[in-house]
Design a protein around this motif. Structure first.
Motif, PDB file in Angstrom:
ATOM      1  N   LYS B 235       8.345  35.265  16.502  1.00  0.00           N
ATOM      2  CA  LYS B 235       7.785  33.917  16.464  1.00  0.00           C
ATOM      3  C   LYS B 235       8.837  32.877  16.767  1.00  0.00           C
ATOM      4  N   SER B 236      10.044  33.110  16.248  1.00  0.00           N
ATOM      5  CA  SER B 236      11.115  32.148  16.497  1.00  0.00           C
ATOM      6  C   SER B 236      11.447  32.078  17.975  1.00  0.00           C
ATOM      7  N   VAL B 237      11.405  33.236  18.635  1.00  0.00           N
ATOM      8  CA  VAL B 237      11.644  33.240  20.074  1.00  0.00           C
ATOM      9  C   VAL B 237      10.582  32.389  20.768  1.00  0.00           C
ATOM     10  N   ALA B 238       9.323  32.577  20.332  1.00  0.00           N
ATOM     11  CA  ALA B 238       8.245  31.785  20.927  1.00  0.00           C
ATOM     12  C   ALA B 238       8.489  30.292  20.687  1.00  0.00           C
ATOM     13  N   ASP B 239       8.967  29.954  19.505  1.00  0.00           N
ATOM     14  CA  ASP B 239       9.262  28.547  19.223  1.00  0.00           C
ATOM     15  C   ASP B 239      10.365  28.016  20.124  1.00  0.00           C
ATOM     16  N   CYS B 240      11.357  28.875  20.415  1.00  0.00           N
ATOM     17  CA  CYS B 240      12.427  28.486  21.332  1.00  0.00           C
ATOM     18  C   CYS B 240      11.856  28.077  22.671  1.00  0.00           C
ATOM     19  N   TYR B 241      10.837  28.818  23.095  1.00  0.00           N
ATOM     20  CA  TYR B 241      10.236  28.533  24.391  1.00  0.00           C
ATOM     21  C   TYR B 241       9.763  27.075  24.468  1.00  0.00           C
ATOM     22  N   ILE B 242       9.276  26.574  23.345  1.00  0.00           N
ATOM     23  CA  ILE B 242       8.827  25.169  23.347  1.00  0.00           C
ATOM     24  C   ILE B 242       9.977  24.271  23.741  1.00  0.00           C
ATOM     25  N   ARG B 243      11.127  24.522  23.097  1.00  0.00           N
ATOM     26  CA  ARG B 243      12.247  23.641  23.360  1.00  0.00           C
ATOM     27  C   ARG B 243      12.781  23.818  24.771  1.00  0.00           C
ATOM     28  N   VAL B 244      12.758  25.060  25.248  1.00  0.00           N
ATOM     29  CA  VAL B 244      13.188  25.283  26.626  1.00  0.00           C
ATOM     30  C   VAL B 244      12.277  24.513  27.577  1.00  0.00           C
ATOM     31  N   ASN B 278       3.453  34.039  21.034  1.00  0.00           N
ATOM     32  CA  ASN B 278       2.995  33.755  19.675  1.00  0.00           C
ATOM     33  C   ASN B 278       1.862  34.676  19.277  1.00  0.00           C
ATOM     34  N   ARG B 279       0.923  34.820  20.205  1.00  0.00           N
ATOM     35  CA  ARG B 279      -0.219  35.668  19.918  1.00  0.00           C
ATOM     36  C   ARG B 279       0.213  37.120  19.740  1.00  0.00           C
ATOM     37  N   MET B 280       1.193  37.533  20.583  1.00  0.00           N
ATOM     38  CA  MET B 280       1.679  38.905  20.445  1.00  0.00           C
ATOM     39  C   MET B 280       2.244  39.111  19.054  1.00  0.00           C
ATOM     40  N   SER B 281       3.025  38.124  18.634  1.00  0.00           N
ATOM     41  CA  SER B 281       3.654  38.264  17.329  1.00  0.00           C
ATOM     42  C   SER B 281       2.626  38.239  16.206  1.00  0.00           C
ATOM     43  N   SER B 282       1.653  37.362  16.298  1.00  0.00           N
ATOM     44  CA  SER B 282       0.691  37.305  15.196  1.00  0.00           C
ATOM     45  C   SER B 282      -0.237  38.508  15.216  1.00  0.00           C
ATOM     46  N   ASP B 283      -0.525  39.047  16.396  1.00  0.00           N
ATOM     47  CA  ASP B 283      -1.334  40.269  16.432  1.00  0.00           C
ATOM     48  C   ASP B 283      -0.579  41.430  15.823  1.00  0.00           C
ATOM     49  N   THR B 284       0.723  41.491  16.120  1.00  0.00           N
ATOM     50  CA  THR B 284       1.525  42.538  15.497  1.00  0.00           C
ATOM     51  C   THR B 284       1.430  42.396  13.987  1.00  0.00           C
ATOM     52  N   ASP B 285       1.507  41.152  13.538  1.00  0.00           N
ATOM     53  CA  ASP B 285       1.439  40.910  12.114  1.00  0.00           C
ATOM     54  C   ASP B 285       0.089  41.345  11.551  1.00  0.00           C
ATOM     55  N   LEU B 286      -0.975  40.920  12.182  1.00  0.00           N
ATOM     56  CA  LEU B 286      -2.311  41.187  11.663  1.00  0.00           C
ATOM     57  C   LEU B 286      -2.660  42.658  11.701  1.00  0.00           C
ATOM     58  N   LYS B 287      -2.396  43.298  12.852  1.00  0.00           N
ATOM     59  CA  LYS B 287      -2.878  44.669  12.978  1.00  0.00           C
ATOM     60  C   LYS B 287      -1.895  45.675  12.408  1.00  0.00           C
ATOM     61  N   LEU B 288      -0.649  45.449  12.655  1.00  0.00           N
ATOM     62  CA  LEU B 288       0.318  46.461  12.266  1.00  0.00           C
ATOM     63  C   LEU B 288       0.857  46.199  10.865  1.00  0.00           C
ATOM     64  N   SER B 289       1.495  45.047  10.704  1.00  0.00           N
ATOM     65  CA  SER B 289       2.134  44.768   9.417  1.00  0.00           C
ATOM     66  C   SER B 289       1.130  44.766   8.278  1.00  0.00           C
ATOM     67  N   ASP B 290      -0.025  44.184   8.524  1.00  0.00           N
ATOM     68  CA  ASP B 290      -1.003  44.102   7.438  1.00  0.00           C
ATOM     69  C   ASP B 290      -1.498  45.469   7.019  1.00  0.00           C
ATOM     70  N   THR B 291      -1.669  46.362   7.982  1.00  0.00           N
ATOM     71  CA  THR B 291      -2.066  47.731   7.641  1.00  0.00           C
ATOM     72  C   THR B 291      -1.003  48.357   6.761  1.00  0.00           C
ATOM     73  N   LEU B 292       0.257  48.193   7.195  1.00  0.00           N
ATOM     74  CA  LEU B 292       1.345  48.739   6.400  1.00  0.00           C
ATOM     75  C   LEU B 292       1.326  48.142   4.999  1.00  0.00           C
ATOM     76  N   ARG B 293       1.154  46.821   4.975  1.00  0.00           N
ATOM     77  CA  ARG B 293       1.179  46.129   3.697  1.00  0.00           C
ATOM     78  C   ARG B 293       0.084  46.639   2.781  1.00  0.00           C
ATOM     79  N   TYR B 294      -1.096  46.826   3.356  1.00  0.00           N
ATOM     80  CA  TYR B 294      -2.211  47.270   2.526  1.00  0.00           C
ATOM     81  C   TYR B 294      -1.940  48.633   1.934  1.00  0.00           C
ATOM     82  N   TYR B 295      -1.338  49.506   2.746  1.00  0.00           N
ATOM     83  CA  TYR B 295      -1.087  50.843   2.220  1.00  0.00           C
ATOM     84  C   TYR B 295       0.102  50.909   1.304  1.00  0.00           C
TER      85      TYR B 295
END
Lengths: 529, 399
Positions: B235-244, B278-295
């Motif tokens: 996400k931070s990388v995506a934020d950098c893109y704004i400034r670039v 940004n979407r890539m990062s949040s999808d990773t969060d939603l689909k991958l991290s959240d599954t891990l978190r739930y388990y």
């Protein structure tokens, strides 16, 4: 300084095109000066991957076969200071006038015929090869003299000489050229960092007063250097630092080679050719006598900058100066953002790598076979992706951040050059004043009948008249040179940016395509759970 | 700042229906139809639709806060009869601290960036906050749905109270004494664990499961935290893109064409790219991290089950010893026998239940991972392809 300015300046050619227009790339620019190598160079970057070296050299090479050496090249004046060099006919940006000078040069028919006569090599097929590898449409200012001459320089990985605090790194410089002044067509030599700095200082001393824009000097870095010195033989020296430095030094030399005034400079030639070690340049270290002198000079310069206010008669300089200031500020900001991006991308690579490791560990812990396999392949997919991110971080640095940094330095150098002009103007004004004072003295003497003092003062007046004339000439010459330099600089900048940033985009594209492949390969694994 | 974070309403866009059709008279559908973030407290509107007889009406709703969900969870954990089940893990506390911090930092740095940049980053933060909000709502809803879809749990009286009772449950968050009590409990639990080491687990299945789950729980927790770090950096990388992007447009204004046009195009690219990243990062969060978190949480719940079983085993063994002692001393034999029988029964009951629960756990895990991973990879491919397209068109235009 220079001899008489070329006659062209008296020609009443005025194309009033204001600075705001697009650089019209379609205008006829034949018989214009700076060598094609300039624009070829600026499309090159130093890539950590060795295989890309060849591509870069391709771009550099104007004509591969060395047999098209022009044996009849005109007498090259070794002194790049001679502005009346046949080849370096400045184009007619006009005398300081109120109108902004055309950004595009105007063809000079007279020049063209003279140069063509001198040129023995057919230009037709050469211009073909020039235009072929281009991605951009910039119309090269083709000097018929220069375009068949190449001076290729590559810098290889440095190696360490000595041990501990007394050690230093040497870089091997490989040169390929067909320029006649060089003794050989291919040769190599070794140089250390301080040699580069010394070269820069010398060239600056010589060329800055002429209004030439120098390429950015290699940066000193105490900490990085110390780390390298202290790294033992068996340890790997900090790779990042060395690669960054090597790349910067290579760019420095390439930019010099691409500029007409510098490539024929004897200092530069010596730097490239002399096979022995150059005497250690002590005057580049900060604490040396020369270093001290430099510091003093820079202080006085700063004072002068504030004190001297020049009445700008030439609108072009006023506008240009403003533009440069603005661009300098913008690019500086952009550079720090670019570095920021690079850092975060490296972090992303690292954290992705960590995740791939823990995923692999989790895969081992998973009892169900299919899921375990899928997880372990997920770990592998992420490992590949982290490599991609690492590569991307490299591109971020070498293709983007370093490009912007170079230009920030170049803009700074341009500001230096503008300041030189102001100093020159100051000199001229001072001469004028002294002359005026002398004339007044003479008048006073004559009035008060001290006729015996008159001859002495007459002599002084004559002396000052010629001094003043020369000072004025210097000022006009530097003004002209600056306009020329900046014109080329602007064109080159457009080209270099476009080429290099396009290359950057291409790496972004490649990396994304690889990422797509990684995921597409992985998808069936998941479906098989 | 406050107007965004407070008074936020989240629209429920999808409901997780674990009921699978609603048949007979045990249809119980729960959804969180609304949520409001008010002064640090999130109020969930829990809406129920049912045809079960024990409820007083077929459609109703109440407002519940996070503490009340925890209260409900604790009731389930404490109830002896449910000891053999894996209790669905409680939803995590809504935590917007990190978003608040980020906003703080952004407002502090406002002077150093252009108006555009600031607006963009603020917008980014707001959507991030919104996403977090939606997530917490979903977590709470999933918890309730697991209860409502469980044949035994759905009839629980506490659940009924939770869903129906219109007034505040008066569940205050644990005061110091209770928190201390909870702390002591967890210490004694750890002490139990040590004691339990000496108990020989004769059953291979349970032995293996214990080892597996402990190991798995630790490893998935590591993995989850690494995943979180990775998405954060992404996400931070995506934020950098704004400034670039802003940097490039600013530079473009000082330049002449064609360089100016080129830089502007580049700036546009970065602006588009950052949305995708940004979407890539949040999808990773939603689909991958959240599954891990739930388990992480679910595997802990399974471990809790095993712990309860071991406790009963230890009780059983204690009763066995008591019985032996009683038989030797010929004292209280009847009582000891009775106690021993009870303990044995309890232990066998829990073992039976646990067995099915654990294999259920495994099946659930596999299918959830499969589903999430599939969706995750497909989304990554989609986003990467989008990036490739953007770059290709941009490069073609330049050629």
């Amino acid at each position: 300084m220079a001899s008489t300015p070329p006659p062209e300046t008296d020609e009443p050619q005025t194309t009033e095109v204001d600075l705001g227009t697009n650089i019209d790339l379609e205008q006829d620019l034949s018989a214009e000066k700076p060598a094609p190598p300039e624009d070829m160079f600026f499309s090159t970057i130093s890539d950590p991957e060795p295989k890309k070296q060849e591509d870069m050299d391709e771009l550099f090479r104007l004509n591969k076969p060395m047999n098209e050496v022009n044996l009849n090249e005109p007498e090259e004046d070794d002194d790049p200071f001679s502005f009346s060099n046949n080849n370096s006919s400045p184009k007619p940006p006009n005398e300081p006038s109120i109108q902004p000078v055309p950004a595009t040069p105007v063809a000079d028919v007279k020049e063209e015929s003279r140069e063509e006569a001198q040129n023995e090599v057919a230009s037709a097929n050469l211009s073909e090869s020039l235009k072929s590898p281009q991605l951009y449409t910039r119309n090269i200012e083709e000097d018929d003299e220069e375009k068949d001459k190449y001076l290729e320089i590559t810098l290889s990985e440095p190696h360490k000489i000595g041990d501990g605090m007394g050690s230093y790194m040497v870089y091997k410089i490989s040169v390929k050229t067909n320029i006649a002044v060089f003794k050989n067509q291919e040769f190599t030599t070794n140089r250390r960092f301080s040699d580069f700095l010394a070269l820069f200082e010398r060239l600056k001393e010589k060329h800055l007063p002429a209004g030439r824009i120098l390429p950015p000097a290699p940066e000193k870095d105490v900490i990085g250097t110390a780390k390298v010195k202290m790294a033992k033989d068996s340890e790997a020296s900090p790779i990042d630092f060395l690669e960054k430095r090597r790349s910067a030094l290579e760019r420095f030399l390439k930019r010099l080679a691409a500029h007409k005034a510098f490539r024929y400079d004897p200092y530069f030639r010596d730097f490239l050719e002399i096979s022995d070690e150059l005497p250690k340049a002590n005057n580049t270290s900060a604490l040396s006598g020369a270093g001290m002198l430099k510091m003093f000079k820079s202080v006085t310069d700063s004072v002068t900058k504030i004190a001297v206010k020049m009445e700008e008669t030439d609108q072009w300089f006023e506008e240009k100066s403003r533009q440069i200031e603005n661009l300098y500020a913008q690019y500086k900001k952009l550079h720090s953002v670019a570095e920021y991006l690079h850092t975060w991308r490296k972090d992303l690579a690292a954290s992705t790598k960590e995740f791939s490791k823990t995923t692999a560990i989790l895969a081992n812990a998973e009892e169900q076979l299919n899921l375990s396999r899928a997880l372990s392949h997920l770990g592998e997919a992420y490992e590949k992706i982290d490599q991609i991110y690492l590569e991307q971080a490299n591109s971020d640095y070498f293709l983007f951040a370093e490009l912007i940094k170079d230009y920030v330095c170049l803009f700074d150098n341009i500001k230096e050059v503008f300041f030189q002009r102001i100093k020159t103007f100051g000199n001229w004004q001072k001469s004028e004043e002294t002359l005026k004072a002398k004339k007044e003295s003479k008048a006073k003497f004559e009035a008060s009948n001290k006729l015996d003092k008159v001859p002495a003062i007459m002599a002084e007046i004559n002396e000052w008249e010629s001094k003043t004339a020369k000072a004025k000439e210097d000022f006009e010459q530097i003004s002209k040179n600056i306009k020329e330099e900046i014109k080329n600089f602007d064109l080159n900048r457009a080209t270099e940016f476009k080429t290099q940033l396009t290359k950057y985009l291409e790496t972004l594209l490649q990396n994304q395509e690889t990422i797509v492949k990684v995921w597409e390969q992985y998808l069936p694994e998941v479906k098989a759970i | 700042m406050d107007d965004v974070f407070e008074e936020t309403k989240a629209e429920r866009s999808e409901t997780v229906d674990l009921n699978g059709g609603g048949n007979g008279d045990d249809f119980l559908k729960i959804e969180i139809s609304d949520a409001l973030n008010e002064k640090d407290k999130v109020k969930f509107t829990v809406k129920t639709k049912t045809n079960m007889k024990n409820f007083s009406s077929s459609e109703f709703s109440t407002i519940r806060e996070h503490e009340e969900f925890i209260w409900l969870h604790d009731r389930f954990v404490e109830f002896e009869d449910y000891a053999g089940y894996i209790i669905p893990p409680a939803p995590p506390r809504p935590d917007f601290d990190s978003s608040r911090e980020k906003l703080q930092r952004l407002t502090e740095g406002e002077s150093s960036m252009t108006k555009e940049e600031y607006a963009k980053m603020k917008q980014e933060l707001e959507s991030e906050y919104l996403a977090l909000f939606k997530k917490t709502v979903q977590m709470h809803e999933v918890f309730l749905n697991r209860l409502s879809s469980h044949p035994i749990f759905k009839c629980d009286s506490n659940l009924k109270v939770f869903l129906e009772y219109n007034k505040n449950l008066n569940v205050r968050s644990k005061n110091t004494k209770e928190r201390f009590g909870g702390f002591v409990k967890s210490i004694s639990k750890n002490a139990d664990e040590l004691r339990f080491i000496n108990i020989k687990e004769t059953d291979e299945f349970f032995d293996g499961q214990k080892k597996f789950l402990t190991d798995y729980h630790n490893k998935i927790r590591e993995d989850c935290s690494r995943a979180d770090r990775m998405t954060y950096v992404h996400k931070s990388v995506a934020d950098c893109y704004i400034r670039v992007s802003t940097g490039l447009s600013n530079a473009a204004t000082g330049e002449l064409d064609p360089l100016s046009k080129f830089l502007t195009k580049l700036a546009d690219y970065f602006e588009t790219a950052r949305k995708t990243e940004n979407r890539m990062s949040s999808d990773t969060d939603l689909k991958l991290s959240d599954t891990l978190r739930y388990y992480v949480r679910d595997s802990k719940a399974a471990l809790d089950l095993l712990h309860r079983r071991t406790k009963r085993l230890s009780d059983f063994e204690t009763e066995n010893r008591n019985l032996e002692k009683a038989r030797k001393n010929h004292k209280d034999e009847k009582n000891a026998e009775q106690a021993q029988q009870n303990a044995k029964l309890k232990f066998e009951q829990i073992s039976e239940l646990a067995r099915s629960e654990l294999s259920d756990f495994k099946t659930r895990r596999i299918s959830m991972f499969k589903k999430s991973l599939c969706e995750f990879v497909e989304l990554q491919i989609k986003h990467s392809n989008a990036q490739v397209q953007t770059l290709r068109t941009l490069l073609q235009e330049q050629a």
